[in-house]
Design a protein around this motif. Structure first.
Motif, PDB file in Angstrom:
ATOM      1  N   GLY A  56      12.143 -25.445  14.563  1.00 15.77           N
ATOM      2  CA  GLY A  56      11.725 -24.281  15.343  1.00 15.77           C
ATOM      3  C   GLY A  56      10.224 -24.100  15.431  1.00 15.77           C
ATOM      4  O   GLY A  56       9.730 -23.474  16.376  1.00 15.77           O
ATOM      5  N   ASN A  57       9.478 -24.644  14.470  1.00 11.20           N
ATOM      6  CA  ASN A  57       8.024 -24.447  14.466  1.00 11.20           C
ATOM      7  C   ASN A  57       7.324 -25.186  15.600  1.00 11.20           C
ATOM      8  O   ASN A  57       6.264 -24.764  16.058  1.00 11.20           O
ATOM      9  CB  ASN A  57       7.437 -24.878  13.117  1.00 11.20           C
ATOM     10  CG  ASN A  57       7.764 -23.885  12.012  1.00 11.20           C
ATOM     11  OD1 ASN A  57       8.056 -22.718  12.290  1.00 11.20           O
ATOM     12  ND2 ASN A  57       7.727 -24.336  10.774  1.00 11.20           N
ATOM     13  N   GLU A  58       7.890 -26.311  16.022  1.00 10.36           N
ATOM     14  CA  GLU A  58       7.308 -27.055  17.139  1.00 10.36           C
ATOM     15  C   GLU A  58       7.958 -26.557  18.424  1.00 10.36           C
ATOM     16  O   GLU A  58       9.134 -26.825  18.686  1.00 10.36           O
ATOM     17  CB  GLU A  58       7.536 -28.567  16.970  1.00 10.36           C
ATOM     18  CG  GLU A  58       7.057 -29.407  18.151  1.00 10.36           C
ATOM     19  CD  GLU A  58       5.607 -29.128  18.527  1.00 10.36           C
ATOM     20  OE1 GLU A  58       5.390 -28.630  19.657  1.00 10.36           O
ATOM     21  OE2 GLU A  58       4.716 -29.389  17.703  1.00 10.36           O
ATOM     22  N   ILE A  59       7.204 -25.825  19.227  1.00 12.59           N
ATOM     23  CA  ILE A  59       7.794 -25.158  20.384  1.00 12.59           C
ATOM     24  C   ILE A  59       8.244 -26.139  21.458  1.00 12.59           C
ATOM     25  O   ILE A  59       9.037 -25.775  22.334  1.00 12.59           O
ATOM     26  CB  ILE A  59       6.800 -24.146  20.996  1.00 12.59           C
ATOM     27  CG1 ILE A  59       5.536 -24.853  21.504  1.00 12.59           C
ATOM     28  CG2 ILE A  59       6.453 -23.072  19.995  1.00 12.59           C
ATOM     29  CD1 ILE A  59       4.568 -23.922  22.201  1.00 12.59           C
ATOM     30  N   GLN A  60       7.778 -27.380  21.409  1.00 12.27           N
ATOM     31  CA  GLN A  60       8.171 -28.344  22.420  1.00 12.27           C
ATOM     32  C   GLN A  60       9.389 -29.163  22.025  1.00 12.27           C
ATOM     33  O   GLN A  60       9.826 -30.018  22.802  1.00 12.27           O
ATOM     34  CB  GLN A  60       7.001 -29.271  22.770  1.00 12.27           C
ATOM     35  CG  GLN A  60       5.923 -28.551  23.546  1.00 12.27           C
ATOM     36  CD  GLN A  60       4.906 -29.497  24.144  1.00 12.27           C
ATOM     37  OE1 GLN A  60       4.397 -29.251  25.215  1.00 12.27           O
ATOM     38  NE2 GLN A  60       4.585 -30.554  23.451  1.00 12.27           N
ATOM     39  N   ASN A  61       9.939 -28.951  20.842  1.00 15.18           N
ATOM     40  CA  ASN A  61      11.212 -29.571  20.513  1.00 15.18           C
ATOM     41  C   ASN A  61      12.268 -29.066  21.486  1.00 15.18           C
ATOM     42  O   ASN A  61      12.350 -27.877  21.762  1.00 15.18           O
ATOM     43  CB  ASN A  61      11.612 -29.257  19.068  1.00 15.18           C
ATOM     44  CG  ASN A  61      10.794 -30.055  18.070  1.00 15.18           C
ATOM     45  OD1 ASN A  61      10.253 -31.105  18.403  1.00 15.18           O
ATOM     46  ND2 ASN A  61      10.695 -29.554  16.856  1.00 15.18           N
ATOM     47  N   LEU A  62      13.065 -29.980  21.998  1.00 18.38           N
ATOM     48  CA  LEU A  62      13.928 -29.665  23.130  1.00 18.38           C
ATOM     49  C   LEU A  62      15.321 -29.219  22.701  1.00 18.38           C
ATOM     50  O   LEU A  62      15.873 -29.714  21.725  1.00 18.38           O
ATOM     51  CB  LEU A  62      14.040 -30.890  24.044  1.00 18.38           C
ATOM     52  CG  LEU A  62      12.725 -31.416  24.615  1.00 18.38           C
ATOM     53  CD1 LEU A  62      12.980 -32.622  25.501  1.00 18.38           C
ATOM     54  CD2 LEU A  62      12.012 -30.335  25.412  1.00 18.38           C
ATOM     55  N   ARG A  63      15.880 -28.301  23.488  1.00 16.35           N
ATOM     56  CA  ARG A  63      17.257 -27.841  23.290  1.00 16.35           C
ATOM     57  C   ARG A  63      17.996 -28.078  24.604  1.00 16.35           C
ATOM     58  O   ARG A  63      17.661 -27.508  25.634  1.00 16.35           O
ATOM     59  CB  ARG A  63      17.277 -26.367  22.902  1.00 16.35           C
ATOM     60  CG  ARG A  63      16.328 -26.101  21.742  1.00 16.35           C
ATOM     61  CD  ARG A  63      16.381 -24.701  21.220  1.00 16.35           C
ATOM     62  NE  ARG A  63      15.195 -24.460  20.398  1.00 16.35           N
ATOM     63  CZ  ARG A  63      15.162 -23.688  19.333  1.00 16.35           C
ATOM     64  NH1 ARG A  63      16.250 -23.061  18.940  1.00 16.35           N
ATOM     65  NH2 ARG A  63      14.044 -23.527  18.643  1.00 16.35           N
ATOM     66  N   PHE A  64      19.004 -28.930  24.506  1.00 14.59           N
ATOM     67  CA  PHE A  64      19.739 -29.347  25.687  1.00 14.59           C
ATOM     68  C   PHE A  64      21.031 -28.559  25.850  1.00 14.59           C
ATOM     69  O   PHE A  64      21.686 -28.209  24.873  1.00 14.59           O
ATOM     70  CB  PHE A  64      20.098 -30.836  25.606  1.00 14.59           C
ATOM     71  CG  PHE A  64      18.930 -31.772  25.729  1.00 14.59           C
ATOM     72  CD1 PHE A  64      18.229 -31.882  26.909  1.00 14.59           C
ATOM     73  CD2 PHE A  64      18.540 -32.565  24.655  1.00 14.59           C
ATOM     74  CE1 PHE A  64      17.161 -32.745  27.033  1.00 14.59           C
ATOM     75  CE2 PHE A  64      17.475 -33.429  24.761  1.00 14.59           C
ATOM     76  CZ  PHE A  64      16.785 -33.521  25.952  1.00 14.59           C
ATOM     77  N   GLY A  65      21.394 -28.344  27.090  1.00 13.21           N
ATOM     78  CA  GLY A  65      22.735 -27.910  27.435  1.00 13.21           C
ATOM     79  C   GLY A  65      23.472 -29.112  27.995  1.00 13.21           C
ATOM     80  O   GLY A  65      22.973 -29.785  28.908  1.00 13.21           O
ATOM     81  N   LEU A  66      24.622 -29.440  27.440  1.00  8.93           N
ATOM     82  CA  LEU A  66      25.389 -30.616  27.865  1.00  8.93           C
ATOM     83  C   LEU A  66      26.542 -30.163  28.748  1.00  8.93           C
ATOM     84  O   LEU A  66      27.316 -29.268  28.386  1.00  8.93           O
ATOM     85  CB  LEU A  66      25.915 -31.381  26.656  1.00  8.93           C
ATOM     86  CG  LEU A  66      26.676 -32.684  26.934  1.00  8.93           C
ATOM     87  CD1 LEU A  66      26.397 -33.711  25.835  1.00  8.93           C
ATOM     88  CD2 LEU A  66      28.185 -32.447  27.038  1.00  8.93           C
ATOM     89  N   ILE A 107      18.902 -20.702  14.914  1.00  8.39           N
ATOM     90  CA  ILE A 107      18.490 -22.107  14.745  1.00  8.39           C
ATOM     91  C   ILE A 107      17.060 -22.170  14.209  1.00  8.39           C
ATOM     92  O   ILE A 107      16.760 -22.949  13.296  1.00  8.39           O
ATOM     93  CB  ILE A 107      18.615 -22.859  16.083  1.00  8.39           C
ATOM     94  CG1 ILE A 107      20.093 -23.017  16.457  1.00  8.39           C
ATOM     95  CG2 ILE A 107      17.942 -24.233  16.002  1.00  8.39           C
ATOM     96  CD1 ILE A 107      20.324 -23.563  17.849  1.00  8.39           C
ATOM     97  N   ASP A 108      16.176 -21.328  14.752  1.00  2.00           N
ATOM     98  CA  ASP A 108      14.796 -21.295  14.267  1.00  2.00           C
ATOM     99  C   ASP A 108      14.734 -20.888  12.792  1.00  2.00           C
ATOM    100  O   ASP A 108      13.906 -21.404  12.028  1.00  2.00           O
ATOM    101  CB  ASP A 108      13.962 -20.314  15.094  1.00  2.00           C
ATOM    102  CG  ASP A 108      13.651 -20.855  16.483  1.00  2.00           C
ATOM    103  OD1 ASP A 108      13.857 -22.060  16.698  1.00  2.00           O
ATOM    104  OD2 ASP A 108      13.210 -20.068  17.343  1.00  2.00           O
ATOM    105  N   HIS A 109      15.611 -19.968  12.402  1.00  2.00           N
ATOM    106  CA  HIS A 109      15.614 -19.495  11.014  1.00  2.00           C
ATOM    107  C   HIS A 109      16.202 -20.539  10.067  1.00  2.00           C
ATOM    108  O   HIS A 109      15.669 -20.751   8.964  1.00  2.00           O
ATOM    109  CB  HIS A 109      16.423 -18.195  10.919  1.00  2.00           C
ATOM    110  CG  HIS A 109      16.542 -17.669   9.525  1.00  2.00           C
ATOM    111  ND1 HIS A 109      15.481 -17.076   8.856  1.00  2.00           N
ATOM    112  CD2 HIS A 109      17.594 -17.660   8.650  1.00  2.00           C
ATOM    113  CE1 HIS A 109      15.871 -16.730   7.637  1.00  2.00           C
ATOM    114  NE2 HIS A 109      17.153 -17.065   7.502  1.00  2.00           N
ATOM    115  N   LYS A 110      17.258 -21.216  10.498  1.00  2.00           N
ATOM    116  CA  LYS A 110      17.934 -22.173   9.621  1.00  2.00           C
ATOM    117  C   LYS A 110      17.192 -23.503   9.551  1.00  2.00           C
ATOM    118  O   LYS A 110      17.141 -24.151   8.511  1.00  2.00           O
ATOM    119  CB  LYS A 110      19.367 -22.390  10.104  1.00  2.00           C
ATOM    120  CG  LYS A 110      20.211 -23.228   9.160  1.00  2.00           C
ATOM    121  CD  LYS A 110      21.664 -23.258   9.613  1.00  2.00           C
ATOM    122  CE  LYS A 110      22.516 -24.063   8.635  1.00  2.00           C
ATOM    123  NZ  LYS A 110      23.945 -24.091   9.059  1.00  2.00           N
TER     124      LYS A 110
END
Length: 420
Positions: A293-303, A285-288
């Motif tokens: 990915g550059n903003e480390i505080q962008n959130l990734r949720f598990g639903l 995801i960081d690569h694509k």
């Protein structure tokens, strides 16, 4: 499990009687640091109060080695034989208890219980002797429903402080004061057959556009008021807890905001997958999506979605569905703490939504689209600046029946995925 000590003489002997450079002192200091570290983990905090003569439990330190150095060089602050800031509960004047078996404690324990413990101990030393027995009863009431114990606590404090104070005297009055801080809840009517939600352009309809069923519970109703709120209760109701206001409140706390950055700066990176951030999916995801990915505080949720028996009776067929979001930016064990899991949807029964779950997910998906496409402006209390927050659904967590409902896959029968 609690260890009982009848006096504090043993601690006074090694804490204040042994040379601070002796091997015996260092050995016993290690045990104290273990208790303090276990207490920190249990509370979900990233720091420990330092009880040395210099800091005197007024300074929080993030590195356990620094605390050890302070206590060897400076020694313990005077009179700290009751480790009240490091997991010990003072029950009476002569007996103390240590919370020593944190491995047996459920990490999902309600954080409200922890906060009530803090309130009790903060005022314990100021309780008059005539009220002390009554006050100690509150420690037992902590294990009981919160309404009763908090109401009694407010009553005790109200008698202790000067007259004409404005302290609420019951949980009901306290809730009225806190109402202004409540977060928004959207109550959305739904078709009883799970065909549609009455929202957006369909908000004022009286019947389902798919099956023609009435929106309202009153079956004999033939005339409808143009104001849909005056036509009786709906046949089905969806409760949506908007996630954007909750995220803004999360970033308003500097401790929580700092924890959301942990995966990028403090995580051990030795090639082993110890956290979701070390997984190939995270890196892809960081690569694509480099901007994301550059903003480390962008959130990734598990639903996570599943049905629950809300009435605690196995014979009950009533089924309520919840949709939860956990934040994978956190430390692995914090991801599943109740404090950091957001309930976004509550789908009331009596029947589960089956393959129509996507209908009820619509409000959440709309917010997630906004968080992915344009983002929302959020104030970062840790960095003292505003930034554009983006978020995404990183993964889903469900059992096989819920997996079928969420994605439409066949998980049973001859051609079900479970038979592969």
């Amino acid at each position: 499990m609690h260890l009982h000590f009848t006096t504090n003489m043993y601690r006074e002997t090694w804490m204040y009687g042994l040379p601070q450079a002796s091997s015996e002192y260092v050995h016993k200091l290690k045990k104290f640091l273990k208790v303090a570290e276990d207490h920190r983990v249990h509370r979900g905090e990233c720091y420990i109060w330092c009880p040395c003569k210099m800091c005197q439990n007024c300074k929080n330190i993030y590195d356990l080695d620094v605390i050890e150095e302070h206590l060897i060089c400076e020694g313990f602050m005077n009179g700290y034989t009751c480790w009240s800031q490091h997991g010990e509960l003072l029950i009476d004047h002569n007996t103390t208890y240590i919370e020593s078996n944190y491995d047996d404690i459920d990490d999902s324990e309600d954080d409200i219980h922890d906060n009530l413990d803090d309130m009790l101990h903060d005022i314990e030393d100021n309780v008059p002797d005539r009220d002390y027995e009554k006050f100690q009863q509150l420690f037992e009431d902590v294990e009981k429903p919160i309404d009763k114990s908090l109401t009694e606590l407010l009553g005790v404090i109200h008698e202790m402080i000067p007259e004409s104070n404005e302290l609420p005297i019951s949980l009901y009055h306290a809730k009225k004061i806190m109402c202004a801080m409540d977060l928004e809840i959207e109550r959305i009517h739904a078709c009883s057959n799970d065909c549609m939600l009455y929202r957006n352009e369909q908000a004022n309809l009286h019947e389902c556009i798919t099956c023609g069923r009435s929106r309202y519970l009153w079956k004999k109703q033939t005339k409808y008021n143009s104001d849909v709120t005056k036509n009786g209760p709906p046949t089905k109701l969806l409760l949506y807890f908007p996630i954007v206001p909750r995220l803004k409140r999360l970033f308003a706390n500097p401790k929580d905001t700092e924890l959301l950055r942990w995966h990028a700066g403090k995580r051990k990176t030795d090639g082993k997958m110890r956290h979701a951030a070390g997984a190939p999916q995270w890196k892809n995801i960081d690569h694509k999506f480099k901007e994301f990915g550059n903003e480390i505080q962008n959130l990734r949720f598990g639903l996570s979605a599943d049905g629950i028996n809300s009435f605690k009776h196995m014979r009950s067929s009533h089924n309520t569905w919840t949709v939860l979001l956990c934040i994978y930016n956190h430390l692995s064990w914090l991801c599943m703490k109740r404090k950091y899991i957001m309930m976004s949807l509550l789908i009331q029964g009596p029947k589960q939504p089956d393959n129509d779950t996507d209908v009820f997910l619509a409000p959440l998906i709309d917010d997630m689209k906004e968080l992915w496409n344009s983002g929302v402006e959020v104030y970062d209390e840790f960095k003292k600046e505003s930034f554009q927050l983006y978020a995404m659904i990183y993964c889903t967590i469900s059992d096989f029946p819920a997996y079928a409902n969420l994605f439409g896959y066949s998980t049973k029968g001859k051609k079900g995925m479970s038979s592969l």
